[in-house]
Write a protein that holds these residues in place. Structure first.
Motif, PDB file in Angstrom:
ATOM      1  N   ILE A  35     -21.137  16.899 -30.606  1.00 16.10           N
ATOM      2  CA  ILE A  35     -20.627  15.415 -31.221  1.00 16.10           C
ATOM      3  C   ILE A  35     -22.711  15.062 -31.049  1.00 16.10           C
ATOM      4  O   ILE A  35     -22.739  14.389 -32.168  1.00 16.10           O
ATOM      5  N   GLU A  36     -23.498  15.344 -30.781  1.00 13.75           N
ATOM      6  CA  GLU A  36     -24.897  15.205 -30.667  1.00 13.75           C
ATOM      7  C   GLU A  36     -25.629  15.236 -31.894  1.00 13.75           C
ATOM      8  O   GLU A  36     -26.284  14.821 -32.021  1.00 13.75           O
ATOM      9  N   LYS A  37     -25.397  16.280 -32.305  1.00  9.49           N
ATOM     10  CA  LYS A  37     -25.478  16.514 -33.264  1.00  9.49           C
ATOM     11  C   LYS A  37     -24.786  16.432 -34.937  1.00  9.49           C
ATOM     12  O   LYS A  37     -25.239  16.965 -36.105  1.00  9.49           O
ATOM     13  N   ASN A  38     -23.759  15.604 -34.547  1.00  7.65           N
ATOM     14  CA  ASN A  38     -23.587  14.517 -36.204  1.00  7.65           C
ATOM     15  C   ASN A  38     -22.854  16.266 -36.676  1.00  7.65           C
ATOM     16  O   ASN A  38     -22.183  15.870 -37.902  1.00  7.65           O
ATOM     17  N   GLU A  39     -21.913  16.395 -36.168  1.00  8.71           N
ATOM     18  CA  GLU A  39     -20.933  17.845 -36.735  1.00  8.71           C
ATOM     19  C   GLU A  39     -20.009  18.396 -36.500  1.00  8.71           C
ATOM     20  O   GLU A  39     -18.998  18.546 -37.775  1.00  8.71           O
ATOM     21  N   LEU A  40     -19.308  16.016 -35.873  1.00  8.07           N
ATOM     22  CA  LEU A  40     -17.721  16.904 -35.877  1.00  8.07           C
ATOM     23  C   LEU A  40     -17.878  15.904 -37.467  1.00  8.07           C
ATOM     24  O   LEU A  40     -17.996  14.332 -37.988  1.00  8.07           O
ATOM     25  N   ILE A  41     -16.415  15.661 -37.981  1.00  9.43           N
ATOM     26  CA  ILE A  41     -15.849  14.450 -39.020  1.00  9.43           C
ATOM     27  C   ILE A  41     -14.947  14.034 -39.386  1.00  9.43           C
ATOM     28  O   ILE A  41     -13.901  15.711 -38.576  1.00  9.43           O
ATOM     29  N   ILE A  42     -13.992  13.770 -38.927  1.00  9.01           N
ATOM     30  CA  ILE A  42     -13.111  12.849 -39.465  1.00  9.01           C
ATOM     31  C   ILE A  42     -11.841  13.004 -40.979  1.00  9.01           C
ATOM     32  O   ILE A  42     -12.734  11.857 -41.851  1.00  9.01           O
ATOM     33  N   TYR A  43     -11.371  13.597 -41.602  1.00  2.57           N
ATOM     34  CA  TYR A  43     -10.414  13.771 -42.056  1.00  2.57           C
ATOM     35  C   TYR A  43      -9.156  12.957 -41.840  1.00  2.57           C
ATOM     36  O   TYR A  43      -8.891  13.085 -41.193  1.00  2.57           O
ATOM     37  N   TYR A  44      -8.854  12.249 -43.096  1.00  4.23           N
ATOM     38  CA  TYR A  44      -7.461  11.590 -43.322  1.00  4.23           C
ATOM     39  C   TYR A  44      -6.509  12.578 -44.511  1.00  4.23           C
ATOM     40  O   TYR A  44      -7.195  12.568 -45.622  1.00  4.23           O
ATOM     41  N   GLN A  45      -5.540  12.243 -43.906  1.00 10.77           N
ATOM     42  CA  GLN A  45      -4.326  12.863 -44.481  1.00 10.77           C
ATOM     43  C   GLN A  45      -3.528  11.621 -45.222  1.00 10.77           C
ATOM     44  O   GLN A  45      -2.888  10.123 -43.488  1.00 10.77           O
ATOM     45  N   PRO A  46      -2.466  10.848 -45.899  1.00  8.47           N
ATOM     46  CA  PRO A  46      -1.796   9.907 -45.870  1.00  8.47           C
ATOM     47  C   PRO A  46      -0.320  10.390 -45.769  1.00  8.47           C
ATOM     48  O   PRO A  46       0.100  11.261 -46.268  1.00  8.47           O
ATOM     49  N   GLN A  47      -0.380   9.282 -45.177  1.00  6.40           N
ATOM     50  CA  GLN A  47       1.986   9.131 -44.915  1.00  6.40           C
ATOM     51  C   GLN A  47       2.435   8.573 -46.086  1.00  6.40           C
ATOM     52  O   GLN A  47       2.234   7.798 -46.169  1.00  6.40           O
ATOM     53  N   VAL A  48       3.073   8.946 -46.393  1.00  7.30           N
ATOM     54  CA  VAL A  48       3.650   8.246 -48.151  1.00  7.30           C
ATOM     55  C   VAL A  48       5.312   7.490 -47.747  1.00  7.30           C
ATOM     56  O   VAL A  48       5.166   8.494 -47.155  1.00  7.30           O
TER      57      VAL A  48
END
Ligand code: C2E
Ligand code: MG
Ligand code: MG
Ligand code: MG
Length: 278
Positions: A35-48
């Protein structure tokens, strides 16, 4: 406290997972600082929405990019985070950042966006979770129904505790869905007792709906069951058009899968999906 627990537990994932022992100790120490090293990213998958073609809900899926381990899949680091207790700060980071993202998209005019967050069993059974979610919603000035909480059947073992947690979440007003429905120790009893909104049909059933008559029957039954109970239903893991046809025929209104989009960065959501969707 979390640290001690992590140390005490490291034998377990060595046994459960086919990864070299020393790797896991090292991975844990890296995950601890992710977290502190900014290594986490959130991706998003659409629901159609299969009827309207609209994408107004998304599932948040965590990604970890580390200099030593590279791109680590959630199937690897989420169990590690669960075993070490790191899932608590990581989960809180996800809740906070998803709320921030929703607020930013709402500011840009996308008022009807809903985002689903995965909550693992250990997180779910944490007493302070509802309060944390509530505070994040207040902080970003969000109506509660823009947030969906995905829990798996694995989190529902202790019925009394589960009911209490779900009621507290329901009181706040977030949407509650059952992830990977049908793969856990499913009991129809909980559908009766728990305040749920959505069933997500696990991708293992959806995968072969066109080839395997049992998967087809199970999928249709889950759709019917959901509707009979007044619940929404979402099919996961849709990869081709023949599955879409099947689902439409079976009256499933929502789907998610590589056929529509893989999980992508927030930037990509903004530049490609939200614009087309307005
Ligand atoms: P899930 O919640 O069941 O998420 C669906 C998984 O299926 C995602 O994998 C997604 O990328 C993948 N998927 C989506 N569409 C398709 C498709 O058409 N075909 C196939 N083969 N796969 C598809 P991902 O992102 O690797 O996540 C794996 C699991 O890790 C998730 O399963 C969820 O249980 C967990 N997870 C991910 N992010 C978080 C998080 O922020 N917190 C917690 N506690 N768990 C998370
Ligand atoms: Mg999920
Ligand atoms: Mg799932
Ligand atoms: Mg899953």
């Amino acid at each position: 406290q979390v640290k001690q627990k992590g140390k005490a537990h490291y034998r377990f994932y060595n046994a459960d997972m086919n990864v070299a022992f020393p790797n896991y100790i090292l991975m844990e120490s890296h995950l601890r600082r992710a977290i502190e090293k900014n290594e986490l990213i959130i991706y998003y998958q659409p629901q159609v929405n299969l009827i309207t073609g609209k994408m107004d809900s998304f599932e948040a899926l965590l990604r970890w990019q580390n200099p030593v381990f590279g791109f680590v899949a959630p199937s690897q680091f989420i169990p590690l985070a669960e075993d070490t207790g790191l899932i608590i700060p990581i989960g809180e980071w996800v809740i906070e950042n998803v709320c921030k993202q929703i607020a930013s998209w709402r500011e840009k005019g996308h008022q009807n966006i809903r985002i689903a967050i995965n909550i693992s069993p250990k997180q779910f059974l944490q007493h302070k979770l509802p309060e944390f979610i509530k505070n994040a919603l207040i902080k970003y000035d969000l109506p509660p129904n823009v947030l969906e909480i995905e829990i798996t059947e694995g989190a529902m073992q202790d019925t009394r505790m589960t009911l209490m947690m779900l009621n507290r979440l329901k009181e706040i007003g977030v949407v509650i869905s059952v992830d990977d429905f049908g793969t856990g120790y499913s009991s129809l009893n909980y559908l009766k007792r728990f305040p749920l909104d959505i069933l997500k049909i696990d991708q293992s059933f959806v995968k072969e709906i066109k080839m395997n008559s049992k998967d087809a029957a199970i999928t249709k039954t889950i759709i019917h069951l959901a509707h009979s109970l007044g619940l929404e239903v979402i099919a996961e893991g849709v990869e081709d058009f023949s599955q879409v046809e099947f689902l439409l025929d079976a009256k499933c209104q929502k789907a998610q899968g590589f056929y529509f989009s893989k999980p992508v960065s927030p930037n990509e959501i903004e530049t490609n999906l939200l614009v087309a969707n307005m």
